[in-house]
Design a protein around this motif. Structure first.
Motif, PDB file in Angstrom:
ATOM      1  N   MET A 187     -94.068  -4.361  21.587  1.00  0.00           N
ATOM      2  CA  MET A 187     -95.527  -4.825  21.002  1.00  0.00           C
ATOM      3  C   MET A 187     -95.191  -5.251  19.554  1.00  0.00           C
ATOM      4  O   MET A 187     -94.517  -4.777  18.688  1.00  0.00           O
ATOM      5  N   ASN A 188     -95.608  -6.647  19.107  1.00  0.00           N
ATOM      6  CA  ASN A 188     -94.926  -7.027  17.662  1.00  0.00           C
ATOM      7  C   ASN A 188     -96.066  -6.400  16.639  1.00  0.00           C
ATOM      8  O   ASN A 188     -97.138  -6.048  16.848  1.00  0.00           O
TER       9      ASN A 188
ATOM     10  N   LYS B 146     -98.041  -7.905  14.656  1.00  0.00           N
ATOM     11  CA  LYS B 146     -99.340  -8.342  14.422  1.00  0.00           C
ATOM     12  C   LYS B 146    -100.345  -7.971  15.413  1.00  0.00           C
ATOM     13  O   LYS B 146    -101.453  -7.673  15.168  1.00  0.00           O
ATOM     14  N   ASN B 147     -99.618  -7.590  16.719  1.00  0.00           N
ATOM     15  CA  ASN B 147    -100.446  -6.970  17.679  1.00  0.00           C
ATOM     16  C   ASN B 147    -101.034  -5.393  17.123  1.00  0.00           C
ATOM     17  O   ASN B 147    -102.028  -5.052  17.424  1.00  0.00           O
ATOM     18  N   LYS B 148     -99.845  -4.591  16.640  1.00  0.00           N
ATOM     19  CA  LYS B 148    -100.187  -3.251  16.187  1.00  0.00           C
ATOM     20  C   LYS B 148    -101.097  -3.490  15.292  1.00  0.00           C
ATOM     21  O   LYS B 148    -101.830  -2.581  15.047  1.00  0.00           O
TER      22      LYS B 148
ATOM     23  N   ARG C  29    -103.651  -5.369  14.477  1.00  0.00           N
ATOM     24  CA  ARG C  29    -104.981  -5.738  15.217  1.00  0.00           C
ATOM     25  C   ARG C  29    -105.565  -4.520  15.516  1.00  0.00           C
ATOM     26  O   ARG C  29    -106.617  -4.252  15.484  1.00  0.00           O
ATOM     27  N   GLN C  30    -104.677  -3.520  16.396  1.00  0.00           N
ATOM     28  CA  GLN C  30    -105.073  -2.289  16.841  1.00  0.00           C
ATOM     29  C   GLN C  30    -105.659  -1.608  15.848  1.00  0.00           C
ATOM     30  O   GLN C  30    -106.584  -1.111  15.970  1.00  0.00           O
TER      31      GLN C  30
ATOM     32  N   GLU D 100    -109.148  -2.896  14.574  1.00  0.00           N
ATOM     33  CA  GLU D 100    -110.144  -2.582  15.636  1.00  0.00           C
ATOM     34  C   GLU D 100    -110.523  -1.013  15.716  1.00  0.00           C
ATOM     35  O   GLU D 100    -111.676  -0.668  15.613  1.00  0.00           O
TER      36      GLU D 100
ATOM     37  N   ASN E  30    -110.869  -8.707  12.903  1.00  0.00           N
ATOM     38  CA  ASN E  30    -110.162  -9.762  13.486  1.00  0.00           C
ATOM     39  C   ASN E  30    -110.598 -10.534  14.302  1.00  0.00           C
ATOM     40  O   ASN E  30    -109.944 -11.368  15.279  1.00  0.00           O
TER      41      ASN E  30
ATOM     42  N   GLU F 115     -96.567  -9.916   9.429  1.00  0.00           N
ATOM     43  CA  GLU F 115     -96.518  -9.043  10.161  1.00  0.00           C
ATOM     44  C   GLU F 115     -96.649  -7.601   9.400  1.00  0.00           C
ATOM     45  O   GLU F 115     -97.060  -6.570   9.890  1.00  0.00           O
TER      46      GLU F 115
END
Length: 335
Positions: free
Chosen positions: A1-2, A4-6, A8-9, A12, A67, A89
């Motif tokens: 997982m890159n 930006k995805n991390k 984003r979590q 959230e 987001n 990132e």
């Protein structure tokens, strides 16, 4: 997982915390009891409603920069939409205009901090143009009144801010928040509502303009050596017109570059530090954070028993010179 995805979590997770106001109210009550120094439970009850509203409003402010792409624009200039100033990132910096009819400007930075959460809470984003800052009154453990003076170039008058800091913990979700609101003057506080006395706030000096600020920051532990950080502020510079170049300078240089220096400082001080800083981390607030978030014992702030006021140790409310360290918004210890 890159990266930006991390991140984003992380957003959230933070956006979903403390949505229930009745549960938040009970947490605030417990927190006031733990942080009280010489107040009865009846006195704390007077402050409770106002304090719950203040913290709830700040959490809503944090969520305003979630987001959801419908609320964020990189290209459109629609009023009140968040606009990216930097986005990578490791962190992002955003800006939006304040509410219509006001002179406020909203700025946000979020990203990762590499260091224990107590050190991250205790160290500061570099002060840049801040010429002086000091703790004026320690109201409770984790709550203080502080002053800040800012150097500006001619022909703009000198600026200052009197700030009310409120630290609040939600250990069940590894969350530390600090709410920061400016105080315009003695007549703007009322002890029966916010727990502050008029004599805590000096009158405005001649030739010095008192700025307005609403905001704060949140730290949420990811591991013992890494946290997610989100800082948001709505600031009124007390200028009739704020040019776009000044907004870009504040976003990229003061906020973006400041955040990178903050990350570097926390990482360095977590490994080395200095004697003065390490002594400050033995204060009751930082001990409480370490015991809850950096030890094997997991604290549930909803279920833990409420301490009686008589069990809470009393300490002096006068700031001492050897207490002065730094926090992410001000150069004095939140303790």
């Amino acid at each position: 997982m890159n990266g930006k995805n991390k991140i984003r979590q992380c957003r959230e997770r933070l956006d979903n915390d403390l949505m229930d106001e009745s549960a938040l109210r009970e947490l605030v009550r417990n927190h006031l009891l733990k942080s009280s120094q010489d107040e009865s439970e009846a006195e704390i009850q007077i402050v409770l409603e106002n304090r719950t509203k203040v913290i709830s409003s700040f959490l809503d402010m944090l969520r305003s920069a979630s987001n959801k792409e419908s609320g964020i624009s990189k290209t459109r200039e629609t009023s009140r939409e968040w606009k990216f100033k930097q986005d990578n990132e490791d962190f992002r910096v955003m800006y939006r205009e304040g509410p219509p009819g006001t002179y406020y400007h909203d700025l946000l930075v979020e990203g990762y901090i590499d260091g224990p959460i107590d050190v991250s809470t205790g160290y500061s984003i570099p002060a840049f143009k801040i010429t002086s800052s000091e703790c004026l009154h320690q109201v409770r453990i984790g709550e203080q009144i502080a002053s800040m003076k800012v150097k500006v170039s001619w022909p703009i008058s000198s600026r200052e801010c009197f700030l009310h800091y409120i630290e609040f913990e939600y250990f069940l979700e590894d969350l530390i928040t600090v709410v920061i609101n400016s105080i315009s003057g003695p007549d703007s506080v009322e002890k029966s509502v916010c727990g502050l006395a008029k004599e805590m706030i000096p009158a405005e000096e001649n030739g010095v303009v008192r700025m307005g600020l609403v905001g704060g920051f949140a730290l949420q532990k990811l591991t013992n050596d890494r946290s997610y950080f989100r800082r948001i502020g709505s600031i009124d510079l007390k200028l009739d017109y704020v040019p776009s170049w000044l907004v870009s300078f504040m976003a990229r240089q003061l906020i973006g570059s400041g955040f990178k220096l903050y990350k570097k400082a926390v990482s360095s001080w977590a490994n080395d530090g200095n004697e003065k800083f390490q002594q400050a981390l033995h204060g009751p607030l930082y001990v409480r954070i370490r015991e809850a978030l950096l030890s094997d014992k997991k604290v549930n702030t909803i279920l833990e028993p409420n301490p009686s006021v008589s069990d809470i140790p009393c300490t002096s409310t006068r700031a001492r010179s050897h207490d002065i360290v730094t926090t992410p918004m001000h150069n004095s210890v939140i303790e």
